[in-house]
Motif scaffolding. Structure first.
Motif, mmCIF file in Angstrom:
data_model
loop_
_atom_site.group_PDB
_atom_site.id
_atom_site.type_symbol
_atom_site.label_atom_id
_atom_site.label_comp_id
_atom_site.label_asym_id
_atom_site.label_seq_id
_atom_site.Cartn_x
_atom_site.Cartn_y
_atom_site.Cartn_z
ATOM 1 N N UNK A 109 0.811 -1.210 0.000
ATOM 2 C CA UNK A 109 0.000 0.000 0.000
ATOM 3 C C UNK A 109 0.856 1.277 0.000
ATOM 4 N N UNK A 110 1.926 1.252 -0.792
ATOM 5 C CA UNK A 110 2.783 2.432 -0.917
ATOM 6 C C UNK A 110 3.930 2.501 0.073
ATOM 7 N N UNK A 115 5.792 -4.799 6.711
ATOM 8 C CA UNK A 115 5.685 -4.527 8.148
ATOM 9 C C UNK A 115 5.257 -3.097 8.442
ATOM 10 N N UNK A 116 5.502 -2.177 7.508
ATOM 11 C CA UNK A 116 5.145 -0.770 7.711
ATOM 12 C C UNK A 116 3.727 -0.461 7.230
ATOM 13 N N UNK A 117 3.114 -1.404 6.535
ATOM 14 C CA UNK A 117 1.798 -1.169 5.939
ATOM 15 C C UNK A 117 0.657 -1.428 6.924
ATOM 16 N N UNK A 118 -0.218 -0.445 7.078
ATOM 17 C CA UNK A 118 -1.383 -0.603 7.953
ATOM 18 C C UNK A 118 -2.346 -1.647 7.387
ATOM 19 N N UNK A 119 -2.431 -1.704 6.063
ATOM 20 C CA UNK A 119 -3.312 -2.672 5.425
ATOM 21 C C UNK A 119 -2.851 -4.099 5.722
ATOM 22 N N UNK A 175 -6.279 -13.358 -1.672
ATOM 23 C CA UNK A 175 -7.567 -13.011 -2.272
ATOM 24 C C UNK A 175 -7.669 -11.490 -2.437
ATOM 25 N N UNK A 176 -7.939 -11.035 -3.637
ATOM 26 C CA UNK A 176 -7.964 -9.601 -3.945
ATOM 27 C C UNK A 176 -9.010 -8.851 -3.127
ATOM 28 N N UNK A 177 -10.180 -9.466 -2.912
ATOM 29 C CA UNK A 177 -11.248 -8.805 -2.164
ATOM 30 C C UNK A 177 -10.839 -8.591 -0.709
ATOM 31 N N UNK A 178 -10.127 -9.581 -0.156
ATOM 32 C CA UNK A 178 -9.678 -9.452 1.232
ATOM 33 C C UNK A 178 -8.619 -8.351 1.357
ATOM 34 N N UNK A 181 -10.373 -5.100 1.309
ATOM 35 C CA UNK A 181 -11.017 -4.915 2.617
ATOM 36 C C UNK A 181 -10.000 -4.375 3.628
ATOM 37 N N UNK A 182 -8.801 -4.971 3.629
ATOM 38 C CA UNK A 182 -7.746 -4.543 4.552
ATOM 39 C C UNK A 182 -7.320 -3.104 4.288
ATOM 40 N N UNK A 183 -7.213 -2.738 3.009
ATOM 41 C CA UNK A 183 -6.797 -1.375 2.659
ATOM 42 C C UNK A 183 -7.890 -0.354 2.995
#
Length: 304
Positions: A109-110, A115-119, A175-178, A181-183
């Protein structure tokens, strides 16, 4: 007398560098469900019994039932979380190797690393913290069944089902949908929401099973159920409130922690641990120290 600010900084630096603190944060990040169960165990064996038994102007039998429920719930909950979370935590440590390049890129997610990604943190913590929700109903059923045993024998007889975690975690993460959802919900207070959902489900099931129990005296059921309901409602409401008003102090703590530990290779893990540990410690402190006094007192009067 003037206090030297340098001395004050040195003393705080010792806290931020504490090996015990870092181990605790790593534990919370790797196994949030067991961290919560361990916190509960510590508070249930010390603060909560003392508060319940010290509640003034309350029927002694109702206090004994509340105390028995606390012990049964604690031991069963810890045993279940230990059994369920250990293999899951081990599997989650190596989950990155099973993810596709597309998944890793999407969940970053950028950010520079996963480990740094909130998603990514939300996506993986949903499994770790989600164990509390998955175990809520069996835990409540076992707790309700164990209360009479604790009352008869003073110490709980553990009756734990040997549950094991099944399912392909990597397949779900891929899974792309999951991932979307996380993002989408990466900035929500998902640790607090998960704990609240687990507590609500556990309490609702416990109340239902208690009312159906033939081993608990009819005249004592209402007090026990009111105690559980009041405890959970008050702890969730006050937990959200306390979590909100401590946002700023937590941000300040994280900022200084990041500066002092900027070269630590596990820094991202510790930061994840702070986010997971904060609501657990808040809810635990409120539920096992402040609430028992109020709920035991109120439940005794409401049941009458």
């Amino acid at each position: 007398m003037k206090v030297n600010s340098n001395n004050r900084d040195i003393s705080f630096k010792g806290l931020y560098n504490s090996k015990i603190l870092k181990k605790g944060l790593e534990f919370a990040a790797d196994n949030g469900a067991l961290f919560a169960a361990t916190t509960t165990l510590a508070l249930s064996l010390t603060a909560r019994p003392a508060v319940i038994l010290a509640t003034p102007k309350t029927d002694k039998e109702n206090k004994k039932l509340a105390f028995a429920k606390s012990l049964a719930s604690t031991f069963i909950g810890y045993a279940m979380m230990f059994t369920l979370s250990k293999p899951l935590a081990k599997k989650m440590k190596n989950i990155d190797k099973s993810l596709t390049k597309e998944t890793i890129s999407n969940l970053k997610d950028g950010k520079e690393t996963l480990a740094q990604s909130k998603a990514y943190i939300l996506a993986t913590q949903m499994f770790k913290l989600g164990l509390g929700v998955a175990a809520a109903i069996p835990k409540a059923i076992l707790t309700a069944a164990s209360v009479p045993i604790v009352m008869d024998n003073i110490y709980p007889e553990e009756k734990n089902k040997n549950l094991s975690f099944k399912g392909n975690i990597a397949k779900i993460l891929n899974n792309k949908k999951y991932q979307e959802f996380a993002k989408k919900y990466k900035n929500t207070n998902f640790p607090m929401h998960t704990i609240a959902a687990s507590d609500t489900l556990t309490t609702g099931t416990f109340i239902y099973k208690t009312q159906k129990s033939k081993k608990i005296k009819e005249e004592r059921k209402d007090a026990l159920c009111y105690n559980a309901g009041i405890s959970t409602a008050l702890s969730i409401i006050s937990g959200y409130f306390t979590d909100k008003i401590t946002d700023k102090p937590t941000e300040n703590f994280i900022s200084k922690f990041k500066i002092i530990n900027k070269n630590d290779p596990k820094l991202d893990k510790y930061l994840e641990g702070i986010k997971i540990a904060k609501p657990i410690l808040i809810i635990g402190g409120i539920y096992y120290i402040i609430i028992p006094f109020i709920s035991t007192f109120l439940a005794d009067r409401v049941s009458k």
